[in-house]
Design a protein around this motif. Structure first.
Motif, PDB file in Angstrom:
ATOM      1  N   VAL A  99       0.817  -1.226   0.002  1.00  9.49           N
ATOM      2  CA  VAL A  99      -0.105   0.092  -0.115  1.00  9.49           C
ATOM      3  C   VAL A  99       0.849   1.220   0.022  1.00  9.49           C
ATOM      4  N   THR A 100       0.623   2.105  -0.901  1.00  5.95           N
ATOM      5  CA  THR A 100       1.600   3.257  -1.118  1.00  5.95           C
ATOM      6  C   THR A 100       0.681   4.453  -1.061  1.00  5.95           C
TER       7      THR A 100
ATOM      8  N   GLY B  99       1.957  18.157   2.420  1.00  7.67           N
ATOM      9  CA  GLY B  99       2.605  18.739   3.206  1.00  7.67           C
ATOM     10  C   GLY B  99       3.578  18.113   4.138  1.00  7.67           C
ATOM     11  N   VAL B 100       3.790  16.900   4.172  1.00  6.89           N
ATOM     12  CA  VAL B 100       4.679  15.997   4.950  1.00  6.89           C
ATOM     13  C   VAL B 100       5.451  15.110   4.041  1.00  6.89           C
ATOM     14  N   ALA B 101       6.930  15.262   3.938  1.00  8.17           N
ATOM     15  CA  ALA B 101       7.717  14.417   3.294  1.00  8.17           C
ATOM     16  C   ALA B 101       7.478  12.949   3.664  1.00  8.17           C
ATOM     17  N   PRO B 102       7.491  11.883   2.599  1.00  8.04           N
ATOM     18  CA  PRO B 102       7.433  10.536   3.098  1.00  8.04           C
ATOM     19  C   PRO B 102       8.568  10.134   3.960  1.00  8.04           C
ATOM     20  N   ALA B 103       9.542  10.640   3.841  1.00  6.47           N
ATOM     21  CA  ALA B 103      10.799  10.115   5.211  1.00  6.47           C
ATOM     22  C   ALA B 103      10.349  10.616   6.268  1.00  6.47           C
ATOM     23  N   GLU B 104       9.664  11.976   6.483  1.00  5.71           N
ATOM     24  CA  GLU B 104       9.270  12.231   7.592  1.00  5.71           C
ATOM     25  C   GLU B 104       8.054  11.392   8.268  1.00  5.71           C
ATOM     26  N   VAL B 105       7.109  11.048   7.323  1.00  3.48           N
ATOM     27  CA  VAL B 105       5.889  10.280   7.644  1.00  3.48           C
ATOM     28  C   VAL B 105       6.565   9.059   8.108  1.00  3.48           C
TER      29      VAL B 105
ATOM     30  N   THR C 217       9.847   3.847   2.584  1.00  3.32           N
ATOM     31  CA  THR C 217       9.358   4.618   1.556  1.00  3.32           C
ATOM     32  C   THR C 217      10.187   4.001   0.354  1.00  3.32           C
ATOM     33  N   THR C 218       9.312   4.367  -0.855  1.00  4.71           N
ATOM     34  CA  THR C 218       9.763   4.061  -2.309  1.00  4.71           C
ATOM     35  C   THR C 218       9.991   5.186  -3.152  1.00  4.71           C
ATOM     36  N   SER C 219      10.922   5.365  -3.736  1.00  5.10           N
ATOM     37  CA  SER C 219      11.192   6.511  -4.680  1.00  5.10           C
ATOM     38  C   SER C 219      11.188   6.303  -6.168  1.00  5.10           C
TER      39      SER C 219
ATOM     40  N   MET D 212       7.147   8.161  -2.147  1.00  8.76           N
ATOM     41  CA  MET D 212       5.952   7.495  -1.506  1.00  8.76           C
ATOM     42  C   MET D 212       6.237   7.047  -0.053  1.00  8.76           C
ATOM     43  N   VAL D 213       5.227   6.793   0.617  1.00  9.51           N
ATOM     44  CA  VAL D 213       5.346   6.065   1.987  1.00  9.51           C
ATOM     45  C   VAL D 213       4.865   4.501   1.412  1.00  9.51           C
ATOM     46  N   ARG D 214       5.371   3.570   1.851  1.00  6.10           N
ATOM     47  CA  ARG D 214       5.060   2.147   1.665  1.00  6.10           C
ATOM     48  C   ARG D 214       4.656   1.401   2.806  1.00  6.10           C
ATOM     49  N   ALA D 215       3.595   0.978   3.094  1.00  4.06           N
ATOM     50  CA  ALA D 215       3.137   0.225   4.095  1.00  4.06           C
ATOM     51  C   ALA D 215       2.806  -1.249   3.426  1.00  4.06           C
TER      52      ALA D 215
END
Length: 397
Positions: A325-326, A331-337, A350-352, A368-371
């Protein structure tokens, strides 16, 4: 939520980390269950007691049992399985065993993985091998009709496809791709790095000639393990680069063994291979159909929760979707999430675009954030994750 045949309490008890944190990076490296760890650590202790060669000789039959287990996982034969150190190792062993010539064509998809494309670029620059990217259809998966048109070109020698891309929940229609390749008489190399262990695999139904996978992701095996499945009649026509499994028969002669053994190198972690076999057995015992059902249901639960949050966008594509799930948070960088969730004991990744430039570049996505969920996760964990993401999204507005 508990899928048929899966005792969620037991699999969580086999993974003590579930009592400490929410594990949502199974597409990166899923923690091995205790029975797998016991096998690996047990063999390392035997190496310390007996010596590496002697311990390996004592477990030779168990290594072959692991090979049979991998064959059962994909519906193949043991002599069609070669152990590798990773999916990339297996993929490169298969790809570079072909005698490529200038003008040969390889077809791939827009969502193909970085290391596979890098090898295609090397083949282009060194040997004049061309590669063409088959367009996506309206759902974001490989366009099978467009593939059929490309396959009419007699210069096409291979289709290389990622079954499940690293950058989203898409499941490419590999069975239909395999059917088209069989009709055209073109070799089909399937990267099952992200699908092995979370989806049922059957090489006959998939129609692939070569399949590669890693151990560390959804199979939950140790890092540094993987495998190549090679259809027997094709394997015997391929010649791996380097020494591989060749025998030195005379001062200026050598001989390759039959079947997939020709792809297998002497040096490997026997503890890792035994762990891979134990991890495959663990998955087979749970049942891949049951795993696939539960993983898919959990992932849709997470997607639905994230999609309902203001300021959160879910980016998964495809008709059929899996456990990856991506998403992004405005307003929040994926790495910060990722860092914020880690501070609350929720592990995501994260995936870039650097891993999928053809796909993400065109979609205008940098990161993106990858869960990635697995059968050991619970809806309560996913709801907690959604709540935490919601707080981040709310704080950014």
């Amino acid at each position: 939520m508990s899928g048929p045949g899966i005792d969620v309490g037991r699999v969580r008890a086999d993974t003590p980390a579930t009592s400490e944190r929410v594990l949502l990076n199974h597409a990166g490296a899923s923690p091995s269950p205790e029975p797998v760890l016991d096998v690996v650590v047990g063999h390392l202790r035997e190496e310390a007691r007996l010596g590496g060669y002697e311990a390996a000789a004592a477990r030779a039959d168990d290594v072959e049992r692991a090979r049979r287990s991998v064959a059962d996982l994909v519906g193949g034969r043991p002599d069609e399985v070669a152990f590798a150190t990773s999916a990339t190792d297996a993929w490169e062993s298969a790809f570079w065993s072909f005698p490529w010539s200038e003008g040969d064509v390889v077809l791939t998809c827009r969502s193909e993985y970085v290391t596979n494309v890098l090898n295609l670029l090397v083949a282009r620059d060194r040997f004049g091998v061309r590669f063409r990217v088959v367009d996506d259809d309206e759902f974001g998966q490989i366009d099978v009709e467009a593939l059929g048109r490309h396959l009419e070109d007699p210069s096409v020698r291979m289709v290389a496809l990622s079954h499940v891309p690293t950058q989203g929940g898409l499941v490419n229609p590999a069975e239909e791709v395999g059917r088209r390749c069989r009709e055209a008489g073109v070799t089909f190399l399937l990267d099952a790095c992200q699908s092995a262990g979370q989806l049922p695999l059957d090489v006959a139904a998939l129609g692939c000639d070569l399949l590669t996978a890693t151990g560390r992701k959804y199979l939950r095996a140790p890092r540094g393990t993987g495998f190549l499945w090679a259809r027997a009649d094709l394997a015997d026509r391929l010649a791996p680069l380097g020494s591989a499994g060749a025998e030195w028969t005379g001062p200026t002669t050598s001989r390759l063994p039959g079947g997939a053994a020709r792809f297998e190198r002497f040096e490997r972690s026997v503890a890792g291979l035994l762990g891979l076999g134990a991890a495959v057995d663990y998955a087979l015992d749970l049942g891949l159909a049951a795993i696939g059902d539960r993983v898919g249901s959990l992932a849709e639960h997470l997607r639905a929760g994230l999609s309902a949050l203001p300021g959160v966008a879910v980016h998964d594509r495809g008709v059929r979707r899996c456990g990856i799930v991506t998403f992004t948070v405005d307003g929040v960088a994926p790495a910060e999430v990722r860092r914020a969730l880690a501070a609350d004991a929720v592990q995501v990744w994260t995936t870039s675009a650097s891993f999928a430039r053809i796909d993400l570049g065109e979609r205008g996505i940098d990161e993106m954030v990858r869960a990635s969920v697995h059968y050991l996760n619970t809806t309560e964990e996913l709801d907690r994750t959604v709540d935490l993401v919601g707080r981040l999204a709310g704080a950014s507005r």
